[in-house]
Design an enzyme around this catalytic site. Structure first.
Site, PDB file in Angstrom:
ATOM      1  N   HIS A 229     -11.958   2.642   6.069  1.00 43.98           N
ATOM      2  CA  HIS A 229     -11.353   3.822   6.712  1.00 43.98           C
ATOM      3  C   HIS A 229     -12.396   4.875   7.093  1.00 43.98           C
ATOM      4  O   HIS A 229     -12.056   5.844   7.768  1.00 43.98           O
ATOM      5  CB  HIS A 229     -10.289   4.450   5.809  1.00 43.98           C
ATOM      6  CG  HIS A 229      -9.145   3.538   5.507  1.00 43.98           C
ATOM      7  ND1 HIS A 229      -8.389   2.946   6.496  1.00 43.98           N
ATOM      8  CD2 HIS A 229      -8.642   3.080   4.327  1.00 43.98           C
ATOM      9  CE1 HIS A 229      -7.464   2.173   5.936  1.00 43.98           C
ATOM     10  NE2 HIS A 229      -7.604   2.234   4.620  1.00 43.98           N
TER      11      HIS A 229
ATOM     12  N   ASP B  59      -7.914  -6.581   4.996  1.00 42.63           N
ATOM     13  CA  ASP B  59      -7.237  -5.616   4.121  1.00 42.63           C
ATOM     14  C   ASP B  59      -5.860  -5.310   4.711  1.00 42.63           C
ATOM     15  O   ASP B  59      -5.667  -5.363   5.930  1.00 42.63           O
ATOM     16  CB  ASP B  59      -8.084  -4.336   4.031  1.00 42.63           C
ATOM     17  CG  ASP B  59      -7.536  -3.302   3.055  1.00 42.63           C
ATOM     18  OD1 ASP B  59      -8.070  -3.198   1.944  1.00 42.63           O
ATOM     19  OD2 ASP B  59      -6.559  -2.589   3.416  1.00 42.63           O
TER      20      ASP B  59
ATOM     21  N   HIS C  64      -4.423  -2.540   5.116  1.00 39.83           N
ATOM     22  CA  HIS C  64      -4.408  -1.333   5.963  1.00 39.83           C
ATOM     23  C   HIS C  64      -5.335  -1.522   7.168  1.00 39.83           C
ATOM     24  O   HIS C  64      -6.408  -2.109   7.043  1.00 39.83           O
ATOM     25  CB  HIS C  64      -4.850  -0.119   5.150  1.00 39.83           C
ATOM     26  CG  HIS C  64      -4.003   0.142   3.940  1.00 39.83           C
ATOM     27  ND1 HIS C  64      -4.342  -0.345   2.688  1.00 39.83           N
ATOM     28  CD2 HIS C  64      -2.840   0.805   3.807  1.00 39.83           C
ATOM     29  CE1 HIS C  64      -3.406   0.027   1.822  1.00 39.83           C
ATOM     30  NE2 HIS C  64      -2.483   0.724   2.464  1.00 39.83           N
TER      31      HIS C  64
ATOM     32  N   ASP D 290      -4.889  -6.084  -1.068  1.00 42.85           N
ATOM     33  CA  ASP D 290      -3.596  -5.391  -1.045  1.00 42.85           C
ATOM     34  C   ASP D 290      -2.600  -6.054  -0.096  1.00 42.85           C
ATOM     35  O   ASP D 290      -1.479  -5.569   0.080  1.00 42.85           O
ATOM     36  CB  ASP D 290      -3.757  -3.888  -0.740  1.00 42.85           C
ATOM     37  CG  ASP D 290      -4.781  -3.584   0.338  1.00 42.85           C
ATOM     38  OD1 ASP D 290      -5.244  -4.528   1.018  1.00 42.85           O
ATOM     39  OD2 ASP D 290      -5.113  -2.399   0.517  1.00 42.85           O
TER      40      ASP D 290
HETATM   41  C1  OKP Z   1      -7.299   2.116   1.243  1.00 45.62           C
HETATM   42  B1  OKP Z   1      -7.641   0.661   1.559  1.00 45.62           B
HETATM   43  C2  OKP Z   1       0.727   5.919   0.968  1.00 45.62           C
HETATM   44  C3  OKP Z   1      -0.536   6.762   1.044  1.00 45.62           C
HETATM   45  C4  OKP Z   1      -1.727   5.861   1.110  1.00 45.62           C
HETATM   46  C5  OKP Z   1      -4.183   5.903   0.977  1.00 45.62           C
HETATM   47  C6  OKP Z   1      -4.251   4.411   1.068  1.00 45.62           C
HETATM   48  C7  OKP Z   1      -5.675   3.966   1.249  1.00 45.62           C
HETATM   49  C8  OKP Z   1      -5.857   2.499   1.283  1.00 45.62           C
HETATM   50  N1  OKP Z   1       1.932   6.656   1.006  1.00 45.62           N
HETATM   51  N2  OKP Z   1      -2.913   6.512   0.758  1.00 45.62           N
HETATM   52  O1  OKP Z   1      -7.362   0.277   2.882  1.00 45.62           O
HETATM   53  O2  OKP Z   1      -7.120  -0.309   0.667  1.00 45.62           O
HETATM   54 ZN    ZN Z   2      -5.988  -1.329   2.012  1.00 52.28          ZN
END
Ligand code: OKP
Ligand code: ZN
Length: 345
Positions: free
Chosen positions: A163, A197, A199, A286
Site C-alpha cells: 500500500h 494479497d 487487498h 489474507d
Molecule cells: C494491509 B495488507 C477495514 C480497515 C482495513 C487496513 C487494512 C490493511 C491491509 N475496515 N484497514 O494489504 O494486508
Molecule cells: Zn492485505
C-alpha cells in the site's frame, strides 16, 4: 530455499490502529505473525534463514519520493517535541488532503503527516523507520540472490509494503518492499510483479503505473466493497508508455478457490506474454477464507494450488511477504504457498 529475514521488525509494534467508525483497536499487523511463519519454516526443514546485506537507502529512493522518505525517517523524533503524553507513542494524523488540495507541502509535522499518509492504519512509532528499512533490505537480499543464481527466494518482510506508494504510507505499509525489489531487478531485465494479497496493491500500482519495464498485476477484493477502495478497479490499466502494463482483477465477496484460479490463469497468461526475466510476488495470505480482514474464501489447499500455478511459470521468483491476519493459520498457509517454489528451483 533461502529466506531473507531481519529481527529488526520487532522494533515496529504499533499499539493500535483506528478502525472504520473511529475506534482505536489493537493493530492486526503484529510481530507474532512472523513468529508463526518462522516456526512453520523451521518445522518444514527445507528453509534457511539469511540476514540480508545492507544495500543502503539508494534503492528505496529509486521508488519513493525523497521528501516522503525523509518525513518517515524523522517524523517520530519531531513528534516527541509536540505530542501530549497520551499521543507520544505514535504519530497518526487525522487530516488528509482533498482532491482540490494545494500543490504546497505544509512545513509543519502534522501537515506533512497528513500529506504523506493515506489512512489510519499506519501509525509511526519509534522503531517504524528502522523496521521498514530492514524489511526493504530483506526484499533486496532476496532479489540479489535470485538475480545471481536464478533460484527462487522468500523475503520474509515485516512491515508489509504494497500500500506504500511513491509518497505515502498506509495500510500497515511504509516502504514498498516488493516494488523496491522489482525496481532493483528491472535494471537487469524486464520484471513482472504479481500481487496476490487480498487487498489491491495500490502503492505498487502508483509506483509502476507508467513503466514499460515492469508489468504489475493485482488480484484482490473488489474495491467497490473493500479497502483500499480508491484503486484496484478493472479500468486502471497503466498510463503513458506503461499503458496496458498494469492490470487489476477484482473479485466479488465470497469468491472461492475456483473463481480465484480462473482470474489467476488469466493473469498468468499476461505474465507469460510479457516474457519477463524475473517475477516478484506480493504474497498476502489474507485471501484465506478465515482471515479476519478478508471477504473471499480461499482454502489452504487452494493457496497451495495458487503457489503451484505461479511456480509453473518457471520464472526465477522472489516471493515477498505482505498481509495475512489469521495468525494461527499463517504458518501453514505460507508454507503451503511456498511448497511448489522448491520443486521448480
Ligand atoms: C494491509 B495488507 C477495514 C480497515 C482495513 C487496513 C487494512 C490493511 C491491509 N475496515 N484497514 O494489504 O494486508
Ligand atoms: Zn492485505
Amino acid at each position: 530455499m533461502n529466506v531473507y529475514y531481519s529481527e529488526t521488525h520487532r522494533q515496529h509494534q504499533p499499539p493500535f490502529e483506528v478502525f472504520d467508525g473511529g475506534e482505536r483497536i489493537a493493530n492486526f499487523e503484529t510481530p507474532a505473525r512472523m513468529d508463526r511463519i518462522l516456526s512453520a519454516l523451521q518445522a518444514d526443514g527445507r528453509f534457511n534463514l539469511r540476514q540480508p546485506d545492507d544495500f543502503g537507502e539508494a534503492p528505496l529512493l529509486a521508488v519513493h519520493d525523497a521528501g516522503y522518505l525523509s518525513f518517515l525517517k524523522t517524523a517520530f523524533v519531531e513528534w516527541q517535541h509536540e505530542a501530549s503524553d497520551y499521543e507520544k507513542i505514535a504519530l497518526l494524523p487525522a487530516t488528509f488532503p482533498p482532491r482540490t488540495a494545494s500543490k504546497n507541502i505544509p512545513t509543519s509535522l502534522l501537515g506533512r503527516a497528513g500529506y504523506y499518509t493515506m489512512d489510519l492504519s499506519a501509525p509511526i512509532t519509534a522503531g517504524t523507520y528502522p523496521a521498514a528499512y530492514a524489511s526493504a533490505q530483506c526484499a533486496l537480499g532476496a532479489a540479489q540472490e535470485t538475480a545471481k543464481s536464478g533460484k527462487n527466494t522468500f523475503a520474509l518482510c515485516r512491515p508489509p509494503g504494497h500500500h506504500a506508494g511513491k509518497a505515502n504510507c498506509g495500510g500497515y505499509c511504509y516502504i514498498n518492499n516488493a516494488a523496491v525489489a522489482a525496481n532493483w531487478l528491472a535494471s537487469k531485465g524486464k520484471v513482472a510483479l504479481l500481487d496476490v494479497d487480498y487487498h489491491a496493491g495500490n502503492g505498487t500500482q502508483d509506483i509502476f503505473y507508467e513503466r514499460v519495464d515492469v508489468l504489475s498485476i493485482s488480484i484482490h477484493g473488489d474495491p467497490n466493497e473493500e479497502y483500499p477502495y480508491f484503486n484496484g478497479f478493472e479500468d486502471e490499466t497503466g498510463a503513458g508508455p506503461g499503458l496496458g502494463l498494469h492490470r487489476n482483477f477484482p473479485l466479488a465477496p465470497g469468491a472461492d478457490d475456483q473463481a480465484y484460479l480462473q482470474a489467476l490463469s488469466e493473469a498468468l497468461g499476461l505474465v507469460r506474454d510479457f516474457h519477463p526475466q524475473t517475477l516478484v510476488v506480493s504474497a498476502g495470505m489474507d485471501i484465506y477464507g478465515e482471515d479476519p480482514l478478508g471477504k473471499i474464501r480461499i482454502s489452504t489447499p487452494g493457496i497451495a494450488e495458487i503457489g503451484r500455478q505461479i511456480a509453473g511459470l518457471g520464472l526465477p521468483t522472489v516471493i515477498v511477504m505482505e498481509g495475512g491476519y489469521n495468525t494461527e493459520m499463517l504458518g501453514l498457509n505460507m508454507t503451503s504457498f511456498l511448497g511448489a517454489f522448491h520443486e521448480t528451483e
